[in-house]
Design a protein around this motif. Structure first.
Motif, PDB file in Angstrom:
ATOM      1  N   CYS A 265       0.816  -1.215   0.000  1.00  0.00           N
ATOM      2  CA  CYS A 265       0.000   0.000   0.000  1.00  0.00           C
ATOM      3  C   CYS A 265       0.854   1.270   0.000  1.00  0.00           C
ATOM      4  O   CYS A 265       0.323   2.366  -0.140  1.00  0.00           O
ATOM      5  N   ALA A 266       2.161   1.145   0.207  1.00  0.00           N
ATOM      6  CA  ALA A 266       3.031   2.314   0.177  1.00  0.00           C
ATOM      7  C   ALA A 266       3.456   2.545  -1.278  1.00  0.00           C
ATOM      8  O   ALA A 266       3.907   1.643  -1.954  1.00  0.00           O
ATOM      9  N   THR A 267       3.272   3.740  -1.765  1.00  0.00           N
ATOM     10  CA  THR A 267       3.540   3.974  -3.182  1.00  0.00           C
ATOM     11  C   THR A 267       5.025   4.249  -3.428  1.00  0.00           C
ATOM     12  O   THR A 267       5.772   4.577  -2.510  1.00  0.00           O
ATOM     13  N   ASN A 268       5.435   4.161  -4.670  1.00  0.00           N
ATOM     14  CA  ASN A 268       6.846   4.414  -4.977  1.00  0.00           C
ATOM     15  C   ASN A 268       7.190   5.898  -4.970  1.00  0.00           C
ATOM     16  O   ASN A 268       8.287   6.281  -5.303  1.00  0.00           O
ATOM     17  N   THR A 269       6.230   6.751  -4.575  1.00  0.00           N
ATOM     18  CA  THR A 269       6.587   8.156  -4.374  1.00  0.00           C
ATOM     19  C   THR A 269       7.534   8.303  -3.193  1.00  0.00           C
ATOM     20  O   THR A 269       8.122   9.348  -2.980  1.00  0.00           O
ATOM     21  N   LEU A 270       7.684   7.227  -2.418  1.00  0.00           N
ATOM     22  CA  LEU A 270       8.598   7.265  -1.283  1.00  0.00           C
ATOM     23  C   LEU A 270      10.049   7.057  -1.716  1.00  0.00           C
ATOM     24  O   LEU A 270      10.963   7.245  -0.940  1.00  0.00           O
ATOM     25  N   ASP A 271      10.257   6.679  -2.966  1.00  0.00           N
ATOM     26  CA  ASP A 271      11.573   6.200  -3.383  1.00  0.00           C
ATOM     27  C   ASP A 271      12.735   7.140  -3.079  1.00  0.00           C
ATOM     28  O   ASP A 271      13.801   6.699  -2.694  1.00  0.00           O
ATOM     29  N   MET A 272      12.514   8.454  -3.308  1.00  0.00           N
ATOM     30  CA  MET A 272      13.649   9.368  -3.288  1.00  0.00           C
ATOM     31  C   MET A 272      13.813  10.131  -1.984  1.00  0.00           C
ATOM     32  O   MET A 272      14.578  11.069  -1.905  1.00  0.00           O
ATOM     33  N   ARG A 273      13.079   9.756  -0.968  1.00  0.00           N
ATOM     34  CA  ARG A 273      13.285  10.454   0.300  1.00  0.00           C
ATOM     35  C   ARG A 273      13.421   9.434   1.426  1.00  0.00           C
ATOM     36  O   ARG A 273      13.119   8.259   1.249  1.00  0.00           O
ATOM     37  N   THR A 274      13.897   9.937   2.545  1.00  0.00           N
ATOM     38  CA  THR A 274      14.054   9.042   3.683  1.00  0.00           C
ATOM     39  C   THR A 274      12.696   8.501   4.114  1.00  0.00           C
ATOM     40  O   THR A 274      11.727   9.240   4.214  1.00  0.00           O
ATOM     41  N   VAL A 275      12.655   7.218   4.328  1.00  0.00           N
ATOM     42  CA  VAL A 275      11.394   6.562   4.657  1.00  0.00           C
ATOM     43  C   VAL A 275      11.413   6.098   6.110  1.00  0.00           C
ATOM     44  O   VAL A 275      12.349   5.424   6.542  1.00  0.00           O
ATOM     45  N   GLN A 276      10.382   6.491   6.844  1.00  0.00           N
ATOM     46  CA  GLN A 276      10.234   5.995   8.217  1.00  0.00           C
ATOM     47  C   GLN A 276       9.612   4.606   8.143  1.00  0.00           C
ATOM     48  O   GLN A 276       8.645   4.393   7.402  1.00  0.00           O
ATOM     49  N   VAL A 277      10.167   3.685   8.908  1.00  0.00           N
ATOM     50  CA  VAL A 277       9.638   2.316   8.897  1.00  0.00           C
ATOM     51  C   VAL A 277       9.406   1.844  10.330  1.00  0.00           C
ATOM     52  O   VAL A 277       9.994   2.368  11.277  1.00  0.00           O
ATOM     53  N   ALA A 278       8.537   0.858  10.451  1.00  0.00           N
ATOM     54  CA  ALA A 278       8.231   0.299  11.776  1.00  0.00           C
ATOM     55  C   ALA A 278       8.215  -1.224  11.672  1.00  0.00           C
ATOM     56  O   ALA A 278       7.553  -1.778  10.797  1.00  0.00           O
ATOM     57  N   ASP A 279       8.938  -1.867  12.554  1.00  0.00           N
ATOM     58  CA  ASP A 279       8.958  -3.335  12.615  1.00  0.00           C
ATOM     59  C   ASP A 279       8.424  -3.781  13.960  1.00  0.00           C
ATOM     60  O   ASP A 279       8.705  -3.160  14.995  1.00  0.00           O
ATOM     61  N   TRP A 280       7.686  -4.862  13.926  1.00  0.00           N
ATOM     62  CA  TRP A 280       7.109  -5.405  15.162  1.00  0.00           C
ATOM     63  C   TRP A 280       8.025  -6.506  15.679  1.00  0.00           C
ATOM     64  O   TRP A 280       8.247  -7.506  14.991  1.00  0.00           O
ATOM     65  N   PHE A 281       8.573  -6.295  16.876  1.00  0.00           N
ATOM     66  CA  PHE A 281       9.430  -7.312  17.490  1.00  0.00           C
ATOM     67  C   PHE A 281       8.767  -7.804  18.771  1.00  0.00           C
ATOM     68  O   PHE A 281       8.655  -7.047  19.738  1.00  0.00           O
ATOM     69  N   VAL A 282       8.353  -9.026  18.749  1.00  0.00           N
ATOM     70  CA  VAL A 282       7.758  -9.719  19.898  1.00  0.00           C
ATOM     71  C   VAL A 282       6.470  -9.025  20.343  1.00  0.00           C
ATOM     72  O   VAL A 282       5.379  -9.519  20.095  1.00  0.00           O
ATOM     73  N   ASP A 283       6.588  -7.892  21.020  1.00  0.00           N
ATOM     74  CA  ASP A 283       5.378  -7.235  21.502  1.00  0.00           C
ATOM     75  C   ASP A 283       5.487  -5.718  21.485  1.00  0.00           C
ATOM     76  O   ASP A 283       4.786  -5.029  22.212  1.00  0.00           O
ATOM     77  N   ASP A 284       6.382  -5.197  20.644  1.00  0.00           N
ATOM     78  CA  ASP A 284       6.486  -3.739  20.585  1.00  0.00           C
ATOM     79  C   ASP A 284       7.045  -3.315  19.221  1.00  0.00           C
ATOM     80  O   ASP A 284       7.607  -4.142  18.492  1.00  0.00           O
ATOM     81  N   TRP A 285       6.886  -2.044  18.925  1.00  0.00           N
ATOM     82  CA  TRP A 285       7.369  -1.515  17.649  1.00  0.00           C
ATOM     83  C   TRP A 285       8.807  -1.039  17.756  1.00  0.00           C
ATOM     84  O   TRP A 285       9.202  -0.472  18.781  1.00  0.00           O
ATOM     85  N   LYS A 286       9.564  -1.269  16.690  1.00  0.00           N
ATOM     86  CA  LYS A 286      10.910  -0.715  16.591  1.00  0.00           C
ATOM     87  C   LYS A 286      10.907   0.190  15.355  1.00  0.00           C
ATOM     88  O   LYS A 286      10.521  -0.246  14.260  1.00  0.00           O
TER      89      LYS A 286
END
Ligand code: SF4
Length: 328
Positions: A265-286
């Motif tokens: 659902c994330a479009t490729n308009t994100l390609d040229m700038r810094t992208v914030q990401v979130a990963d789920w580890f066990v029971d919290d977001w990183k």
């Protein structure tokens, strides 16, 4: 879908008054409080304990009468009744509101039988007693809400995690209503209705209509958070709720991803700038940031990208989910 509101699941929004107080984690980034501050020079004057709530204008109170009068035209155009979301900038069952305002609201609801009124609250524990109290002083002489689950009143509760679901669904089931619904937005954690059912049974509540899971709930709306500081919603939490609703035959509406979205659902308009990401580890977001690059490709890793509400959209694994209960 909507005529006079941006809310996906309603045709109109009506605010009888404005102002509220935060009561749980779902309120942390309250849009209505921020709006209240914007219109009052930076201070949310109608928010918090002791703050005066602001009743909306007489002209605003006349709008539902006009919508009700247009019922035939709406039915011809859309083939169904109009849905009114009541109190997007407040809570109908707020203790700080003048009880007479609630009486006036119920009088208005009584005068507009061609509208389905959706009363959504985070204070479901107050609902039954406040409805009874209002009805006692209404001119209709109705003294028990239990005797009048009015055909045009739907009652909903916002729950954002397992704890609130376990706590509030029994209270929702205890309030007579034409339809009962859950708004799970912003969804902040996984919710297992099997677990809730066990809690309800332990508390003495019987399964509703002999359906142990989601019994008595006519509709589930799910959505992620948008705006500054928005918290991510794991795609698996949404998929799991969809599965549970399908198993129970409960209509499911996926309103939005919100600020954070999975790769597809994330479009490729994100390609040229810094992208914030979130990963789920066990029971919290990183949280992390990936520098923009023409080589950057969006895929299923990490769990979520900060795509922005508009880009993120409302597709779940490529499908729009627009379930609605039948009109009352
Ligand atoms: S109940 Fe609703 S309106 Fe009131 S503070 Fe919470 S999010 Fe805002």
């Amino acid at each position: 879908m909507s005529e006079n509101t941006k809310i996906e699941w309603a045709d109109h929004t009506f605010n009888p008054w404005e102002g509220c107080q935060k009561v749980g984690p779902g309120c942390d980034h309250c849009y209505a409080e921020a709006r209240n501050a914007r219109f009052a020079g930076g201070k949310s004057v109608n928010w918090g304990p002791g703050a005066q709530r602001r009743r909306t204008s007489a002209a605003n109170w006349k709008k539902p009468i006009a919508w009700n009068a247009a019922a035939t035209d709406f039915m011809v155009a859309h083939g169904r009744r109009q849905r009114v979301f009541c109190a997007s900038l407040a809570d109908v069952f707020d203790n700080a509101v003048d009880p007479q305002w609630r009486v006036d609201l119920l009088e208005l609801i009584a005068k507009t039988p061609h509208l389905d009124w959706l009363l959504l609250t985070k204070r479901i524990g107050n609902a039954h007693a406040m409805l009874d109290a209002a009805l006692e002083v209404m001119s209709h002489g109705l003294t028990e809400w239990a005797e009048v689950p009015w055909p045009n009143v739907w009652i909903g509760v916002t729950v954002v995690n397992q704890e609130e679901t376990d706590r509030d669904i029994p209270k929702l089931l205890a309030v007579p209503a034409a339809r009962r619904f859950l708004s799970m937005e912003p969804l902040l954690g996984p919710v297992d209705f099997y677990q809730s059912s066990a809690t309800w049974s332990a508390a003495g509540y019987m399964p509703w209509r002999n359906r142990p899971i989601l019994g008595g709930i006519d509709w589930v709306i799910v959505g992620g958070e948008s705006g500054a500081g928005a918290r991510p919603m794991h795609p698996d939490w949404v998929r799991d709720l969809l599965d549970q609703c399908e198993a129970a035959g409960t209509p499911f509406l996926f309103k939005q991803w919100g600020e954070w979205a999975p790769g597809e659902c994330a479009t490729n308009t994100l390609d040229m700038r810094t992208v914030q990401v979130a990963d789920w580890f066990v029971d919290d977001w990183k949280f992390d940031a990936i520098p923009g690059s023409s080589e950057f490709h969006i895929d299923d890793e990490p769990t979520l990208y900060r795509a922005g509400k508009r880009a993120a959209g409302r597709l779940l694994d490529g499908v729009e989910h627009n379930g609605f209960p039948e009109a009352s």
